[in-house]
Design an enzyme around this catalytic site. Structure first.
Site, PDB file in Angstrom:
ATOM      1  N   GLU A 120       0.788  -1.301  -0.018  1.00 21.59           N
ATOM      2  CA  GLU A 120      -0.193   0.107   0.087  1.00 21.59           C
ATOM      3  C   GLU A 120       0.944   1.249  -0.088  1.00 21.59           C
ATOM      4  O   GLU A 120       2.172   1.315   0.426  1.00 21.59           O
ATOM      5  CB  GLU A 120      -0.928  -0.051   1.155  1.00 21.59           C
ATOM      6  CG  GLU A 120      -0.033   0.289   2.575  1.00 21.59           C
ATOM      7  CD  GLU A 120      -0.998  -0.283   3.670  1.00 21.59           C
ATOM      8  OE1 GLU A 120      -1.363   0.624   4.301  1.00 21.59           O
ATOM      9  OE2 GLU A 120      -1.049  -1.397   4.099  1.00 21.59           O
ATOM     10  N   LYS A 122       2.556   4.615   1.155  1.00 18.08           N
ATOM     11  CA  LYS A 122       2.815   5.155   2.547  1.00 18.08           C
ATOM     12  C   LYS A 122       2.475   6.534   2.556  1.00 18.08           C
ATOM     13  O   LYS A 122       3.169   7.513   2.009  1.00 18.08           O
ATOM     14  CB  LYS A 122       4.389   5.014   2.921  1.00 18.08           C
ATOM     15  CG  LYS A 122       4.670   5.129   4.357  1.00 18.08           C
ATOM     16  CD  LYS A 122       6.211   4.710   4.545  1.00 18.08           C
ATOM     17  CE  LYS A 122       6.497   5.198   5.881  1.00 18.08           C
ATOM     18  NZ  LYS A 122       6.318   6.629   6.323  1.00 18.08           N
ATOM     19  N   ASP A 124       1.588  10.151   3.615  1.00 16.61           N
ATOM     20  CA  ASP A 124       2.334  11.161   4.429  1.00 16.61           C
ATOM     21  C   ASP A 124       1.362  11.826   5.513  1.00 16.61           C
ATOM     22  O   ASP A 124       0.970  12.952   4.939  1.00 16.61           O
ATOM     23  CB  ASP A 124       3.034  12.226   3.725  1.00 16.61           C
ATOM     24  CG  ASP A 124       4.042  12.932   4.428  1.00 16.61           C
ATOM     25  OD1 ASP A 124       4.648  12.196   5.572  1.00 16.61           O
ATOM     26  OD2 ASP A 124       4.781  13.680   3.901  1.00 16.61           O
ATOM     27  N   TYR A 232      -5.126   1.133   7.577  1.00 13.64           N
ATOM     28  CA  TYR A 232      -4.177   0.326   7.089  1.00 13.64           C
ATOM     29  C   TYR A 232      -3.992  -0.940   7.774  1.00 13.64           C
ATOM     30  O   TYR A 232      -3.341  -1.769   7.622  1.00 13.64           O
ATOM     31  CB  TYR A 232      -2.647   0.842   7.115  1.00 13.64           C
ATOM     32  CG  TYR A 232      -2.167   1.791   8.271  1.00 13.64           C
ATOM     33  CD1 TYR A 232      -1.912   0.980   9.353  1.00 13.64           C
ATOM     34  CD2 TYR A 232      -1.860   3.220   8.281  1.00 13.64           C
ATOM     35  CE1 TYR A 232      -1.153   1.619  10.548  1.00 13.64           C
ATOM     36  CE2 TYR A 232      -1.423   3.653   9.302  1.00 13.64           C
ATOM     37  CZ  TYR A 232      -1.115   2.886  10.267  1.00 13.64           C
ATOM     38  OH  TYR A 232      -0.589   3.597  11.515  1.00 13.64           O
ATOM     39  N   LYS A 321      11.127   3.467   1.211  1.00  7.86           N
ATOM     40  CA  LYS A 321      10.809   4.992   1.208  1.00  7.86           C
ATOM     41  C   LYS A 321      11.475   5.502  -0.245  1.00  7.86           C
ATOM     42  O   LYS A 321      12.626   5.033  -0.648  1.00  7.86           O
ATOM     43  CB  LYS A 321      11.794   5.692   2.309  1.00  7.86           C
ATOM     44  CG  LYS A 321      11.254   5.515   3.678  1.00  7.86           C
ATOM     45  CD  LYS A 321      10.414   6.570   4.143  1.00  7.86           C
ATOM     46  CE  LYS A 321      11.105   7.626   4.711  1.00  7.86           C
ATOM     47  NZ  LYS A 321      10.076   8.848   5.057  1.00  7.86           N
ATOM     48  N   CYS A 415       3.183  45.360 -15.103  1.00  7.71           N
ATOM     49  CA  CYS A 415       3.104  44.009 -15.404  1.00  7.71           C
ATOM     50  C   CYS A 415       4.373  43.817 -16.369  1.00  7.71           C
ATOM     51  O   CYS A 415       4.505  44.666 -17.365  1.00  7.71           O
ATOM     52  CB  CYS A 415       1.736  43.738 -16.070  1.00  7.71           C
ATOM     53  SG  CYS A 415       1.745  42.122 -17.014  1.00  7.71           S
ATOM     54  N   CYS A 418       2.893  43.579 -20.197  1.00 15.55           N
ATOM     55  CA  CYS A 418       2.136  44.432 -20.957  1.00 15.55           C
ATOM     56  C   CYS A 418       2.382  45.819 -20.220  1.00 15.55           C
ATOM     57  O   CYS A 418       1.627  46.902 -20.912  1.00 15.55           O
ATOM     58  CB  CYS A 418       0.688  44.301 -20.955  1.00 15.55           C
ATOM     59  SG  CYS A 418      -0.198  44.403 -19.580  1.00 15.55           S
ATOM     60  N   CYS A 432      -2.211  41.772 -13.005  1.00 16.70           N
ATOM     61  CA  CYS A 432      -2.203  42.752 -13.765  1.00 16.70           C
ATOM     62  C   CYS A 432      -3.526  43.299 -14.325  1.00 16.70           C
ATOM     63  O   CYS A 432      -4.483  42.356 -14.392  1.00 16.70           O
ATOM     64  CB  CYS A 432      -1.652  42.124 -15.325  1.00 16.70           C
ATOM     65  SG  CYS A 432      -1.692  42.867 -16.681  1.00 16.70           S
ATOM     66  N   CYS A 438      -3.029  42.296 -22.396  1.00 24.35           N
ATOM     67  CA  CYS A 438      -1.765  41.540 -21.819  1.00 24.35           C
ATOM     68  C   CYS A 438      -1.624  40.304 -22.524  1.00 24.35           C
ATOM     69  O   CYS A 438      -2.453  39.478 -22.478  1.00 24.35           O
ATOM     70  CB  CYS A 438      -2.030  41.278 -20.404  1.00 24.35           C
ATOM     71  SG  CYS A 438      -0.464  40.702 -19.502  1.00 24.35           S
TER      72      CYS A 438
END
Ligand SMILES: [Zn+2]
Length: 682
Positions: A120, A122, A124, A232, A321, A415, A418, A432, A438
């Site tokens: 399965e 792992k 986090d 799990y 890992k 910007c 533009c 912008c 733009c």
């Protein structure tokens, strides 16, 4: 749904039980299986009805979904001792060590037959234990040091994918399930979008956010984070018949309504498990949750038992890992990119570094607040992390004093694409203001302009627009009206016939309505409904263009933020010039001689509830606004009419209670047809 009947308590209790089961079912469909079957509004309807019944008949109980965020803040966490310790896993980082793991097992078992393993992802997240007594969630605890954890029941109850009651549990049964509580990528994105909108701090990574959320004394804080869980393993089990191997236990947990990981698998022999690990690594970025490896467990419980545990970890399980994910590098420069919607984002150019399996040479810094938070400057050495997510990020600055020529990062006032002024949008975003001119927003604005619900230019699809922009044949929406036959015929995959068709579609689209044109301009937060409201209110483009923010706020559905966007758009001379050119190209609409009071539904307030079959809610809303009505989200004495589709719940009940006119969707459509016939089209 059973009907409301004071005289019949049994019916009420049945309905309450039915609603609880329904809500639990939809929680699971939505939060675990990602396959909702009803709309949010309908779900809210079920919830409101249940709350209603529970309050009226004093039927609230702790396993009801209405009680997920029931308890008050705790003064402190109490400690819980795990009856069976929650062990940690040994880790390996390569195939050879994984093979050694298998060899140790076969040697200990004195049996060379290939073993079956359960594999399965792992996840986090944060390891937790859930205890169900007689099927009811009694207690949830963190892993803690494996022996003692903290009681987090009040917080775990807020997690929608965790059932408060499991299905068909035997009497006197006890079931402890263990798993990982985590925050999925979409959930993480959602809360960060919310944080940006509210101008509060963005969350840096899902794991820490989940860990923080689960350790709140006030469950209301936890409820704001869309946590999830995958089970799990199991711990203490009493009076329950469970299968003798893990892969079958997962099936049983699933059938009990508990969330199990859909990306699990089994493998015969460690080679198949390693292949699984590699496959998982490959699809890691596409998963909806963060993982940092895979877990391989001997599948048969009896074999697990024979192998036993050593000091801290089981001999029958191993974590594989994924490659290391943090590396140091140097920030060479910071550039500001303009997104398709005009957002200005700082991007760090890095000295290329190999991290988490890919070479990273640039990474987003998200916004100026993140730059402040990190304290990063050009020339700094930084740590780059590539977690399970696609985008690698800078997590901290290393030795800031070591940077001899630090350059502070400054947001540009104009910007970079533009040269339109950059405006603050919310607490942390910058944008912008050159929507129509733009180049960074060019493709997006042209696609939107030509789309079906905007100017509806048939044949001018996304692909063609990209081609026209990439080959510099059009620069902005004005360019659409300057394309000629020769240009089109010279394009790849464009025949003379389709070129002619496109030109005539462009010509045809010039006759439009003011509302369509206004929507087509792509002003931030101005959707079809808002465009219609504006047209109904002002009647002319000039009126809208010269409207002050204070005036705009008086229009139905428009608040200060939308008003600000509209004002800003028309204050930009480039945009005004484009509009002038569009009109010079022949874009026109009939005069809108709107006298609000003459609209058929002027100032009437409608509420839409239940599901709709003949049209979408969005369409229904637009139709109503066009006719001068307001569309409200809840029923009050000011409501004039409620349109109730199948599954309508508390809003319908409220309307009946207040004696408000209720019509079906059929009647609603009929009404629209009649009104539109006599209505002067705008
Ligand atoms: Zn721009």
């Amino acid at each position: 749904m059973p009907t409301f009947n004071m005289a019949n308590d049994k019916k009420i209790i049945e309905e309450v039980s039915y609603l609880r089961k329904e809500i639990q079912k939809h929680d699971r469909l939505y939060h675990t299986l990602d396959a909702p079957e009803i709309t949010d509004a309908d779900y809210d309807g079920l919830m409101l009805r249940l709350e209603d019944l529970e309050t009226t008949y004093d039927l609230a109980s702790s396993e009801s979904p209405t009680q997920r965020v029931g308890s008050r803040p705790l003064p402190e966490f109490s400690q819980i001792t795990h009856e069976i310790s929650m062990l940690s896993l040994n880790k390996v980082f390569n195939e050879k060590d994984l093979i050694d793991f298998e060899n140790r097992i076969t040697k200990r078992l004195e049996d060379n037959t290939l073993l079956k393993f359960s594999c399965e992802p792992k996840v986090d997240g944060v390891a937790v234990s859930l205890l169900y007594r007689d099927g009811v969630l009694e207690r949830a605890a963190t892993r803690g040091d494996g022996v003692t954890g903290e009681d987090i029941t009040h917080n775990v109850r807020t997690i929608r994918s965790i059932p408060l009651e499991i299905l068909d549990a035997p009497e006197n049964s006890l079931l402890e399930v263990r798993g990982e509580i985590f925050l999925g990528k979409p959930g993480f994105q959602k809360i960060n979008e919310r944080a940006e909108k509210e101008g509060s701090k963005v969350f840096v990574n899902p794991r820490n956010t989940a860990a923080g959320a689960i350790r709140q004394l006030d469950p209301r804080n936890t409820a704001r984070i869309p946590l999830q869980m995958y089970c799990y393993s199991i711990g203490v089990v009493k009076n329950m018949d469970l299968p003798e191997n893990l892969s079958d236990i997962f099936l049983v947990l699933d059938s009990l309504g508990l969330p199990v990981n859909p990306d699990r698998a089994t493998g015969i022999g460690i080679e198949e498990c390693f292949a699984y690990c590699l496959q998982l690594l490959e699809k890691r970025n596409a998963l909806n949750y963060e993982i940092d490896g895979a877990v391989i467990k001997v599948n048969e419980l009896a074999t697990q038992k024979r192998l036993g545990v050593n000091a801290r970890s089981p001999r029958w399980a191993m974590a594989y890992k994924f490659p290391a994910e943090e590396k140091s590098t140097v920030v060479l420069d910071v550039e500001f990119q303009v997104g398709r919607t005009g957002t200005i984002t700082p991007v760090a150019r890095l000295e290329p570094v190999f991290v988490g399996g890919v070479t990273v040479s640039n990474t987003t810094l998200h916004n100026m607040d993140e730059i402040d938070r990190l304290g990063v400057r050009i020339g700094d050495s930084v740590i780059v992390r590539r977690a399970g997510d696609v985008i690698p990020k800078i997590v901290r600055v290393l030795n800031p004093l070591g940077n001899k020529n630090p350059i502070t990062i400054i947001l540009p006032a104009m910007c970079p694409a533009c040269n339109s002024p950059v405006e603050k949008d919310g607490e942390v975003l910058y944008r912008c203001t050159g929507g129509l001119v733009c180049p960074a927003q060019r493709k997006q604005s042209i696609k939107h302009y030509a789309s079906r619900t905007a100017m509806d230019i048939e044949g001018l699809g996304d692909k063609l627009i990209e081609q026209l922009v990439d080959e510099e044949l059009i620069e902005s929406v004005v360019g659409i009206y300057k394309i000629d036959l020769d240009t089109l015929v010279n394009l790849d995959r464009m025949g003379k016939k389709s070129a002619e068709n496109l030109l005539s579609a462009i010509e045809k689209s010039k006759s439009t309505s003011l509302a369509r044109f206004l929507f087509a301009l792509g002003i931030r937060e101005v959707g079809e409904a808002t465009a219609l409201s504006l047209v109904n209110h002002y009647g002319s483009l000039d009126g809208i263009m010269s409207a002050k923010t204070s005036g705009l706020e008086k229009v139905a559905d428009i608040g200060p933020i939308v008003a600000h966007h509209i004002r800003l758009f028309f204050l930009n001379n480039n945009n005004v010039e484009q509009i002038f050119e569009l009109r010079s190209s022949g874009v026109s609409w009939p005069d809108v001689s709107v006298d609000r009071d003459l609209l058929a539904l002027a100032d009437q307030t409608f509420v839409l509830t239940g599901s709709m079959q003949l049209m979408s809610r969005r369409e229904a809303k637009a139709e109503l606004i066009k006719l001068g009505a307001k569309v409200a989200g809840s029923v009050s004495k000011n409501t004039d009419c409620v349109v109730a589709g199948p599954g309508a719940g508390s809003k319908l009940a409220k309307a009946q209670e207040l004696g408000i006119n209720v019509i079906s969707e059929d009647e609603f459509v009929e009404m629209l047809a009649q009104l539109n016939n006599v209505q002067v089209r705008t």
